[in-house]
Scaffold this motif. Structure first.
Motif, PDB file in Angstrom:
ATOM      1  N   THR A  10      24.251   3.074 -31.254  1.00  0.00           N
ATOM      2  CA  THR A  10      23.995   3.091 -32.700  1.00  0.00           C
ATOM      3  C   THR A  10      24.318   4.418 -33.380  1.00  0.00           C
ATOM      4  O   THR A  10      24.499   4.466 -34.588  1.00  0.00           O
ATOM      5  CB  THR A  10      22.517   2.783 -32.987  1.00  0.00           C
ATOM      6  N   ARG A  26      22.179  -7.514 -26.195  1.00  0.00           N
ATOM      7  CA  ARG A  26      21.846  -7.197 -27.590  1.00  0.00           C
ATOM      8  C   ARG A  26      23.138  -7.195 -28.389  1.00  0.00           C
ATOM      9  O   ARG A  26      24.122  -6.581 -27.994  1.00  0.00           O
ATOM     10  CB  ARG A  26      21.173  -5.815 -27.650  1.00  0.00           C
ATOM     11  N   GLU A  27      23.126  -7.886 -29.500  1.00  0.00           N
ATOM     12  CA  GLU A  27      24.287  -7.841 -30.393  1.00  0.00           C
ATOM     13  C   GLU A  27      24.059  -6.731 -31.399  1.00  0.00           C
ATOM     14  O   GLU A  27      22.993  -6.631 -32.012  1.00  0.00           O
ATOM     15  CB  GLU A  27      24.471  -9.170 -31.111  1.00  0.00           C
ATOM     16  N   TRP A  28      25.049  -5.870 -31.553  1.00  0.00           N
ATOM     17  CA  TRP A  28      24.958  -4.773 -32.509  1.00  0.00           C
ATOM     18  C   TRP A  28      26.245  -4.728 -33.305  1.00  0.00           C
ATOM     19  O   TRP A  28      27.326  -4.553 -32.746  1.00  0.00           O
ATOM     20  CB  TRP A  28      24.723  -3.435 -31.790  1.00  0.00           C
ATOM     21  N   GLN A  29      26.135  -4.931 -34.590  1.00  0.00           N
ATOM     22  CA  GLN A  29      27.270  -4.933 -35.516  1.00  0.00           C
ATOM     23  C   GLN A  29      28.395  -5.840 -35.021  1.00  0.00           C
ATOM     24  O   GLN A  29      29.561  -5.471 -34.992  1.00  0.00           O
ATOM     25  CB  GLN A  29      27.769  -3.505 -35.744  1.00  0.00           C
ATOM     26  N   GLY A  30      27.984  -7.052 -34.599  1.00  0.00           N
ATOM     27  CA  GLY A  30      28.954  -8.063 -34.189  1.00  0.00           C
ATOM     28  C   GLY A  30      29.498  -7.905 -32.781  1.00  0.00           C
ATOM     29  O   GLY A  30      30.330  -8.699 -32.348  1.00  0.00           O
ATOM     30  N   VAL A  31      29.039  -6.913 -32.035  1.00  0.00           N
ATOM     31  CA  VAL A  31      29.520  -6.687 -30.664  1.00  0.00           C
ATOM     32  C   VAL A  31      28.349  -6.891 -29.705  1.00  0.00           C
ATOM     33  O   VAL A  31      27.281  -6.312 -29.889  1.00  0.00           O
ATOM     34  CB  VAL A  31      30.097  -5.265 -30.496  1.00  0.00           C
ATOM     35  N   GLU A  32      28.572  -7.722 -28.685  1.00  0.00           N
ATOM     36  CA  GLU A  32      27.525  -7.950 -27.687  1.00  0.00           C
ATOM     37  C   GLU A  32      27.468  -6.777 -26.715  1.00  0.00           C
ATOM     38  O   GLU A  32      28.475  -6.394 -26.130  1.00  0.00           O
ATOM     39  CB  GLU A  32      27.800  -9.247 -26.926  1.00  0.00           C
ATOM     40  N   GLN A  33      26.290  -6.214 -26.569  1.00  0.00           N
ATOM     41  CA  GLN A  33      26.064  -5.089 -25.658  1.00  0.00           C
ATOM     42  C   GLN A  33      25.299  -5.613 -24.448  1.00  0.00           C
ATOM     43  O   GLN A  33      24.271  -6.264 -24.601  1.00  0.00           O
ATOM     44  CB  GLN A  33      25.254  -3.991 -26.351  1.00  0.00           C
TER      45      GLN A  33
END
Length: 149
Positions: free
Chosen positions: A130, A96-103
């Motif tokens: 988040t 999952r990408e969250w605020q430009g960072v891949e998790q």
């Protein structure tokens, strides 16, 4: 007394959240759960009516218990197994990408792993990422917002 019930129920929509939580403590003799306001309102409304008019008839409770046992034979492990069959296969990587960072989360035998740390739920990981409460299954795209897979 029962003529006051509709007013008490209507008041649940207008009182503050701290007042709702205090009513929970008064009616359930326990600390309120961390669920959202709508949950507290509906559960309190049920409890107010239950205390005034009485709860489910013993016959209804027995019938519900029988129906539950028909589903899982009264075996708690079967209930857990039913939940486990919806889990991704051990070793699956969730991205999952969250605020430009891949998790990246890995499914393990006992739960999930994110950034080298074990977690029991995807929701805990989503909350850590988040800073807000999320349904982890929705956050990682395993279910849509309506709860369907």
């Amino acid at each position: 007394m029962s003529d006051m019930i509709p007013a008490r129920l209507a008041a649940l929509k207008t009182i503050s959240t701290p007042e709702l939580k205090q009513q929970w403590r008064d009616l359930f003799h326990a600390e309120p759960p961390v669920f959202n306001r709508r949950y507290l309102e509906s559960r309190l409304a049920y409890r107010i009516q239950e205390l005034t008019y009485g709860g489910l008839k013993p016959e209804t409770v027995r019938r519900l218990e029988r129906l539950g046992e028909e589903l899982d034979g009264g075996d708690r492990k079967k209930r857990t197994m039913r939940l486990d069959r919806d889990r991704p296969i051990i070793g699956t990587r969730l991205l999952r990408e969250w605020q430009g960072v891949e998790q990246i989360v890995t499914v393990t035998a006992t739960g999930f792993e994110w950034q080298g740390r074990p977690y029991k739920s995807l929701s805990a990981i989503a909350r850590t990422i988040t800073g807000t409460r999320w349904n982890g299954w929705v956050f990682f795209g395993l279910k849509n917002h309506r709860g369907r897979t």
